[in-house]
Structures are given as structure tokens and as C-alpha cells.
Design an enzyme around this catalytic site. Structure first.
Site, mmCIF file in Angstrom:
data_model
loop_
_atom_site.group_PDB
_atom_site.id
_atom_site.type_symbol
_atom_site.label_atom_id
_atom_site.label_comp_id
_atom_site.label_asym_id
_atom_site.label_seq_id
_atom_site.Cartn_x
_atom_site.Cartn_y
_atom_site.Cartn_z
ATOM 1 N N HIS A 1 0.777 -1.207 -0.101
ATOM 2 C CA HIS A 1 0.155 -0.002 0.137
ATOM 3 C C HIS A 1 0.837 1.172 0.231
ATOM 4 O O HIS A 1 1.659 1.394 0.758
ATOM 5 C CB HIS A 1 -0.919 0.111 1.108
ATOM 6 C CG HIS A 1 -1.808 1.107 1.391
ATOM 7 N ND1 HIS A 1 -2.729 1.510 0.469
ATOM 8 C CD2 HIS A 1 -2.034 2.151 2.393
ATOM 9 C CE1 HIS A 1 -3.457 2.748 0.628
ATOM 10 N NE2 HIS A 1 -3.024 3.062 1.853
ATOM 11 N N ASP B 1 -3.381 8.999 3.923
ATOM 12 C CA ASP B 1 -3.718 7.936 3.640
ATOM 13 C C ASP B 1 -5.093 7.687 3.075
ATOM 14 O O ASP B 1 -5.859 7.781 3.664
ATOM 15 C CB ASP B 1 -3.648 6.828 4.840
ATOM 16 C CG ASP B 1 -3.741 5.361 4.625
ATOM 17 O OD1 ASP B 1 -3.983 4.859 3.457
ATOM 18 O OD2 ASP B 1 -3.678 4.298 5.535
ATOM 19 N N CYS C 1 -4.221 3.370 -4.585
ATOM 20 C CA CYS C 1 -3.304 3.977 -3.675
ATOM 21 C C CYS C 1 -2.413 4.936 -4.348
ATOM 22 O O CYS C 1 -2.103 5.917 -3.713
ATOM 23 C CB CYS C 1 -3.042 3.084 -2.550
ATOM 24 S SG CYS C 1 -2.010 1.639 -3.118
#
Length: 362
Positions: free
Chosen positions: A248, A265, A316
Site C-alpha cells: 500500500h 492515507d 493508492c
């Protein structure tokens, strides 16, 4: 069952399709299975993000490959959990801040609100590039060999395919984009050295910085050499892409102007570890270069409460690149959401191929 779950989450603002929801649940579960429990608890108690609960009861007994689709049982358990939790009130915060923590948090919040109130209103992003550029992007995806070089970075035809829909970004794309972010800021500041530039004095650390810092620490990783030719403490902001467990991407920043260690995030999980390691880095770097501990008086750990969130298991890296790009402008909020990602992927293809960032969007 997946369709029923989709209806439930759409009531909370989810905008993507069932396939993306399935990939999101699988991805969220994969991250949860490989994340420190305190990070997960902190994530859930900060604020209730759109799909923050889905992975809570789903802990696989063994590591799953991300490419595997969620099983029927997997979706059923997520649906059962969603039914139980979506209408329930958010959990109480586990602790009360100290007076100093509350004062610093309120000061930061007041400054953020003031900046937003006085910032010029930005137009929404377009849905498409100009037609000529759209055609060029299609042609670029069919090319072979080296697509572009910039500074010490290079992107190949294999790398550029990572910017197609549904693909994870790799180090080559992210580092190339980060080099463009820093290059734009440096060029703008040189041209406008007598006038105030709209870009901050930025330094970009490559994707390898975080992996070395987290794995080996400041001394063993010899990170002092990374800043041998410049003084990091003269920068406005240092932007850093962070790779968590090779699964990630998130964005981080050391914001000297605002006295903040920042974490952004798109899954709203990873913050605690980022704050910890960047504070350790700041102190070690200051001791190495200034021969004294770093003064953290007035500094806060910061994340934007409405940080844009992804709705699938693969965007992401695009979110991270856009976080870093916006931070280099000194922006205090982000003007994109999940629905803008298809456009942003195509824009990034154009930007990489031309080795410059577009300035025609708000």
C-alpha cells in the site's frame, strides 16, 4: 450478497461499482491482516470513513494473494458486519487529550479553517483531457521502449501501463512523478526568486528513503548522505511516498512551515508508524547536521480529516502522487475524489511522457 452490500454502502456515499467494492474488501482485509492492531484501532477511532468497518471481523488464517477474488463466505461476513455496524453510532474515543495536545490541535484546526475560508474556490477537475491530448495518450500506451527520462528517472513502456485503470503503480512511476514535482518547484522558485512563487521550496525523497528508514534506521541506512548537498531544515516541506509492507502507498510530509509531521492515507490506516519514524528521522538528522537534538516544541502529528479515500484495491499510488503534488503547492485540502481518478491516470500518462506537470487545471 455483493449487490446487497453495494446498496448499503451506496447509502453512505460510495460511488464505484460492485467489482471495485469487491476489490476494496479484499484489499482492506489484506492490509488489516498485516497491520499492527493499534494502527487499526486508531484508524477506527479517528473518524468513521466510508468503509472503515468492513475488514474488522474478517481475519484470514493465511496470507491471501491480492489477485484472488473475495469468496462468497468472505462477502457474506462483510455484509453481516455492515448490517450490524452501519446504523450504529461511532465508537467513543479511547482517551482524552492532554491540555497541551488539545491546545495544539485546536490551533492547527483554527489555522486550517482560516486557510480554507480565505483560499480561492477551486473549480472541479475536468472529466477528460483535451481531445488532442486524449489521442496522444492512446498512442503512448501502444509505444514500446523508453517513454521518458527526467533527471535520474526513467519510465519504460512496461511502466506506463501501470497507469491504465485497475493497475497498481510501481516505484518507477512514483519516483518519476516525484521528480517532476520537485523539478517544477525548483524551476518556479528560480524564476520567481524576487517574487513569491506559488510553489513551496520542496524536497522529494524517493520511494527507497522510507524502506531504508523503517528497516535499517538512520545510522545503518546511512541517511545522512542523502542530504549531503543541501540543508533539509531550510526547506518549506519535504514530501515522501511511503510503501507499507509492499502492499500500500501513502503520502507523508515534514512540513517545516506549519510545524507538522503529516500523513495522508487513502485507506485511512497507516499514520502512527509514519509519525514515529519521521520524528526519529528529524531528530537524528538534526543531531548529525546541527549537533543538537531537534526542537519539537509546537510540532504536531497531522492528518486531514477529509483526506480523499479510495473505493477499490488498486488506486493508492495515484492518490499518493496527487497528495504529494498538492502539498508542493502548499495546499491545505485536496480537490479530487475517487471519481476523478480515471482522468488523473490519463493526465499522469501525458505528464510522464512530456516530463512536465500540467498547470492548466485548477
Amino acid at each position: 450478497m455483493l449487490d446487497e452490500l453495494l446498496v448499503l454502502v451506496q447509502k453512505r456515499g460510495y460511488t464505484s461499482n460492485a467489482k471495485d467494492l469487491e476489490s476494496f474488501i479484499t484489499y482492506k482485509n489484506l492490509l488489516a491482516a498485516n497491520t499492527d492492531r493499534t494502527e487499526l484501532e486508531a484508524s477506527r477511532t479517528r473518524h468513521m470513513s466510508l468503509l472503515s468497518d468492513l475488514a474488522a471481523p474478517i481475519r484470514p488464517s493465511r496470507m491471501r494473494r491480492y489477485s484472488e477474488q473475495a469468496t462468497t463466505e468472505f462477502v457474506r461476513r462483510a455484509l453481516d458486519h455492515a448490517r450490524k455496524t452501519f446504523d450504529s453510532p461511532p465508537p467513543l474515543k479511547p482517551f482524552l487529550p492532554t491540555h497541551d495536545q488539545l491546545r495544539l490541535r485546536l490551533r492547527s484546526k483554527d489555522e486550517e479553517i482560516d486557510q480554507r475560508l480565505h483560499a480561492p474556490k477551486r473549480k472541479p477537475l475536468p472529466e477528460r483531457l483535451p481531445e488532442a491530448d486524449e489521442s496522444e495518450v492512446k498512442a503512448l500506451l501502444k509505444r514500446s521502449g523508453v517513454i521518458a527520462k527526467y533527471d535520474r528517472e526513467q519510465v519504460s513502456s512496461q511502466d506506463i501501463q501501470r497507469l491504465r485503470p485497475g493497475q497498481w503503480l510501481n516505484d518507477e512511476i512514483i519516483n518519476f512523478y516525484g521528480a517532476l514535482v520537485m523539478g517544477r518547484a525548483e524551476s518556479s522558485n528560480k524564476e520567481n526568486n524576487k517574487n513569491k512563487s506559488k510553489f513551496l521550496n520542496v524536497h522529494y525523497f524517493s520511494t527507497f528513503f522510507w524502506s531504508k528508514l523503517e528497516k535499517d534506521g538512520y545510522e545503518k541506512a546511512r541517511l545522512a548522505k542523502w542530504t549531503k548537498k543541501f540543508d533539509i531544515f531550510t526547506k518549506d516541506v519535504v514530501v515522501i511516498p511511503v510503501n507499507h509492507n509492499n502492499m500500500h502507498w501513502t503520502g507523508a510530509a515534514i512540513n517545516f512551515r506549519q510545524k507538522r509531521v503529516e500523513s495522508y492515507d487513502s485507506m485511512d490506516i497507516y499514520h502512527k508508524n509514519v509519525f514515529k519514524h519521521l520524528r526519529l528521522y528529524l531528530d537524528a538528522e538534526h543531531k548529525n547536521k546541527k549537533k543538537a537534538p531537534f526542537d519539537f516544541t509546537g510540532w504536531v502529528d497531522y492528518t486531514l480529516e477529509d483526506t480523499p479515500q479510495q473505493e477499490n484495491g488498486y488506486d493508492c499510488g495515484v492518490f499518493t502522487c496527487q497528495f504529494l503534488q498538492a502539498l508542493s503547492r502548499g495546499e491545505e485540502s485536496f480537490n479530487f475524489t475517487q471519481k476523478d481518478i480515471p482522468y488523473l491516470r490519463r493526465r499522469m500518462i501525458w505528464e510522464v511522457a512530456h516530463a512536465r506537470l500540467r498547470d492548466d487545471d485548477p
